[in-house]
Design a protein around this motif. Structure first.
Motif, short mmCIF file in Angstrom:
data_model
loop_
_atom_site.label_atom_id
_atom_site.label_comp_id
_atom_site.label_asym_id
_atom_site.label_seq_id
_atom_site.Cartn_x
_atom_site.Cartn_y
_atom_site.Cartn_z
N PRO A 256 0.79 -1.23 0.00
CA PRO A 256 0.00 0.00 0.00
C PRO A 256 0.82 1.28 0.00
O PRO A 256 0.46 2.25 -0.68
CB PRO A 256 -0.84 -0.12 1.28
CG PRO A 256 -0.99 -1.60 1.47
CD PRO A 256 0.31 -2.20 1.01
N SER A 257 1.93 1.29 0.71
CA SER A 257 2.73 2.50 0.78
C SER A 257 3.36 2.86 -0.56
O SER A 257 3.80 4.00 -0.77
CB SER A 257 3.83 2.36 1.84
OG SER A 257 4.71 1.29 1.50
N SER A 264 1.82 4.86 -11.07
CA SER A 264 2.36 5.94 -11.91
C SER A 264 3.46 5.43 -12.83
O SER A 264 3.52 5.80 -14.01
CB SER A 264 2.91 7.07 -11.02
OG SER A 264 1.88 7.66 -10.26
N ALA A 265 4.32 4.56 -12.31
CA ALA A 265 5.40 4.00 -13.13
C ALA A 265 4.84 3.15 -14.27
O ALA A 265 5.27 3.26 -15.43
CB ALA A 265 6.34 3.17 -12.27
N MET A 266 3.85 2.32 -13.98
CA MET A 266 3.28 1.46 -15.01
C MET A 266 2.54 2.28 -16.07
O MET A 266 2.51 1.91 -17.25
CB MET A 266 2.33 0.44 -14.39
CG MET A 266 3.05 -0.62 -13.57
SD MET A 266 1.96 -1.99 -13.09
CE MET A 266 1.58 -2.69 -14.69
N ASN A 283 -5.03 -5.10 -5.55
CA ASN A 283 -5.36 -3.67 -5.49
C ASN A 283 -4.93 -2.89 -6.72
O ASN A 283 -5.10 -1.66 -6.76
CB ASN A 283 -4.76 -3.03 -4.23
CG ASN A 283 -3.26 -3.26 -4.09
OD1 ASN A 283 -2.61 -3.76 -5.01
ND2 ASN A 283 -2.71 -2.88 -2.93
N LEU A 284 -4.40 -3.55 -7.74
CA LEU A 284 -3.99 -2.85 -8.95
C LEU A 284 -4.29 -3.72 -10.17
O LEU A 284 -3.94 -4.89 -10.21
CB LEU A 284 -2.49 -2.52 -8.91
CG LEU A 284 -1.97 -1.56 -9.99
CD1 LEU A 284 -2.61 -0.19 -9.86
CD2 LEU A 284 -0.45 -1.43 -9.92
N LEU A 285 -4.95 -3.12 -11.16
CA LEU A 285 -5.30 -3.79 -12.40
C LEU A 285 -4.60 -3.09 -13.56
O LEU A 285 -4.54 -1.86 -13.60
CB LEU A 285 -6.81 -3.73 -12.62
CG LEU A 285 -7.34 -4.09 -14.01
CD1 LEU A 285 -7.12 -5.57 -14.32
CD2 LEU A 285 -8.83 -3.74 -14.12
N ALA A 286 -4.09 -3.86 -14.50
CA ALA A 286 -3.46 -3.28 -15.69
C ALA A 286 -3.84 -4.09 -16.92
O ALA A 286 -4.04 -5.30 -16.85
CB ALA A 286 -1.94 -3.24 -15.54
N ASP A 308 9.66 -3.76 -7.28
CA ASP A 308 9.72 -4.74 -6.20
C ASP A 308 8.63 -4.56 -5.15
O ASP A 308 8.51 -5.38 -4.23
CB ASP A 308 11.09 -4.76 -5.55
CG ASP A 308 11.53 -3.39 -5.04
OD1 ASP A 308 10.69 -2.48 -5.00
OD2 ASP A 308 12.71 -3.24 -4.71
N ALA A 309 7.82 -3.50 -5.24
CA ALA A 309 6.71 -3.36 -4.30
C ALA A 309 5.53 -4.25 -4.67
O ALA A 309 4.58 -4.38 -3.90
CB ALA A 309 6.26 -1.90 -4.24
N ILE A 310 5.57 -4.86 -5.87
CA ILE A 310 4.52 -5.78 -6.28
C ILE A 310 4.74 -7.11 -5.57
O ILE A 310 5.75 -7.79 -5.77
CB ILE A 310 4.52 -5.98 -7.81
CG1 ILE A 310 4.24 -4.66 -8.52
CG2 ILE A 310 3.48 -7.03 -8.21
CD1 ILE A 310 4.30 -4.74 -10.03
N ARG A 311 3.81 -7.48 -4.70
CA ARG A 311 3.96 -8.69 -3.90
C ARG A 311 3.59 -9.94 -4.68
O ARG A 311 4.19 -11.02 -4.50
CB ARG A 311 3.08 -8.59 -2.65
CG ARG A 311 3.50 -7.49 -1.68
CD ARG A 311 2.40 -7.28 -0.65
NE ARG A 311 2.84 -6.47 0.48
CZ ARG A 311 2.03 -6.01 1.42
NH1 ARG A 311 0.74 -6.27 1.36
NH2 ARG A 311 2.50 -5.28 2.41
N SER A 312 2.54 -9.83 -5.51
CA SER A 312 2.12 -10.98 -6.31
C SER A 312 1.43 -10.47 -7.57
O SER A 312 0.96 -9.33 -7.61
CB SER A 312 1.15 -11.89 -5.53
OG SER A 312 -0.05 -11.19 -5.24
N ILE A 313 1.38 -11.31 -8.60
CA ILE A 313 0.78 -10.92 -9.86
C ILE A 313 0.11 -12.12 -10.50
O ILE A 313 0.63 -13.24 -10.46
CB ILE A 313 1.85 -10.32 -10.81
CG1 ILE A 313 1.22 -9.87 -12.14
CG2 ILE A 313 2.96 -11.30 -11.07
CD1 ILE A 313 2.17 -9.06 -12.99
N GLU A 314 -1.07 -11.90 -11.04
CA GLU A 314 -1.79 -12.92 -11.79
C GLU A 314 -1.94 -12.41 -13.22
O GLU A 314 -2.47 -11.32 -13.44
CB GLU A 314 -3.17 -13.18 -11.18
CG GLU A 314 -3.97 -14.23 -11.93
CD GLU A 314 -5.36 -14.42 -11.35
OE1 GLU A 314 -6.15 -15.17 -11.96
OE2 GLU A 314 -5.66 -13.79 -10.30
N THR A 315 -1.46 -13.18 -14.18
CA THR A 315 -1.50 -12.80 -15.58
C THR A 315 -2.52 -13.64 -16.31
O THR A 315 -2.45 -14.87 -16.28
CB THR A 315 -0.12 -13.00 -16.23
OG1 THR A 315 0.87 -12.27 -15.50
CG2 THR A 315 -0.13 -12.51 -17.68
#
Length: 334
Positions: A256-257, A264-266, A283-286, A308-315
């Motif tokens: 969250p922090s 913004s970076a993405m 908490n984030l969709l792209a 590296d703040a992304i803890r997990s990702i589902e593609t």
């Protein structure tokens, strides 16, 4: 120009970019900007549109009216996916309906004017059959990138872009000078939005026939809705036609922090056409558009891995598109 193979030449790319700036820009002006004749622009547009490669859709920007935007995911059995996706795409409150993940998942966007309608959509109006194994809905809290701002199709210079830019919404969202009554949307506007969803470049005579209004009334109403930012024009073009043949949706869990910084970076990545903060377990969709699967793998392992703040990702790869902006896509989904 080889629209059947998804290959556009430079004039076609310039036309797509010009229409993304102003979907109702006159062909004369587009021709001047591109350095070609008005008839050439008109001919290219008609050819691309008849081939199902390019369409301009007028859409309601519910955010300007305080509407709630949702992204919905349905897991289902493979035999149910196609019919369910088509049913969702036929609804006027949905857009961007996709089959994902081998054809067992459907993703779509929806907007609702009120909390009561959100509850009705989520509790009663979504499909409920034994073939739907799970449903999840995520409220979109904020956007950092939107499809019509995607830089993938960009071809024009800043100078050319400036010549095409339409008047933007007024700061107060009234659609007119400060102090003028705000613009609202009512049932009488429905035929206008329906007609523009089918063809965002429909002429004033066509819109007058669809609404029963005079041409001058249609002209004023379209102008007022555009100035208010309530009516927007989106270019409906398959990313594959622009050379991007690997689409995917990414659902990410971000610390969250660092959430705003990652979003913004993405949003600056040329592969990304949507970045939104959401509710739910992630908490984030792209939305990502890459040249091919190798390019997608490189994006995930290099650009995303560096955040590296992304803890997990589902593609979830996009298998088939049933609906993008506006009306249901004609013919076979692209």
């Amino acid at each position: 120009m080889k629209t059947g193979t998804g290959i556009l030449d430079e004039v076609d790319h310039g036309l797509v970019h010009a229409l993304r700036i102003d979907g109702r820009a006159p062909f004369r002006l587009i021709g001047e900007v591109l350095g070609v004749s008005e008839s050439t622009v008109a001919r290219r547009y008609r050819r691309l549109r008849s081939a199902g490669t390019l369409r301009v859709a007028g859409t309601l920007n519910g955010a300007r009216l305080g509407h709630h935007a949702w992204t919905i995911r349905l897991q289902c059995t493979p035999d149910a996916a196609g019919p369910l996706a088509s049913a969702l795409a036929a609804r006027p409150d949905t857009s961007y309906v996709y089959l994902l993940s081998g054809g067992t998942e459907i993703s779509c966007s929806a907007q609702t004017p009120t909390a009561d309608e959100s509850e009705a959509l989520l509790l009663y109006k979504l499909p409920r059959t034994a073939r739907v194994t799970s449903v999840s809905a995520h409220l979109l809290l904020d956007h950092y990138a939107l499809p019509n701002d995607w830089t993938g199709p960009a071809r024009l210079t800043p100078e050319q872009t400036a010549l095409l830019a339409p008047p933007g919404p007024t700061a107060d969202g009234t659609g007119g000078p400060a102090g003028e009554a705000g613009v609202s949307v009512g049932p009488d506007d429905r035929p206008l939005f329906d007609a523009l969803a089918r063809d965002g470049r429909a002429g004033h005579p066509e819109l007058a026939a669809a609404t029963g209004w005079s041409e001058s009334t249609v002209r004023r109403r379209v102008a007022a809705l555009r100035r208010a930012g309530v009516l927007t024009f989106l270019v409906d073009v398959p990313p594959a036609a622009l050379g991007f043949r690997a689409e995917a949706r990414l659902w990410m869990s971000v610390r969250p922090s660092r959430l705003a910084a990652v979003a913004s970076a993405m949003a600056e990545h040329p592969e990304v056409s949507l970045v939104a903060l959401t509710t739910g377990p992630t908490n984030l969709l792209a939305a990502v558009n890459c040249r091919d699967s190798v390019d997608l793998a490189r994006y995930l392992t290099e650009r995303i891995a560096a955040l590296d703040a992304i803890r997990s990702i589902e593609t979830a790869p996009v298998i088939r598109t049933v609906k993008r902006a506006g009306a249901l896509l004609p013919g076979p989904a692209r």
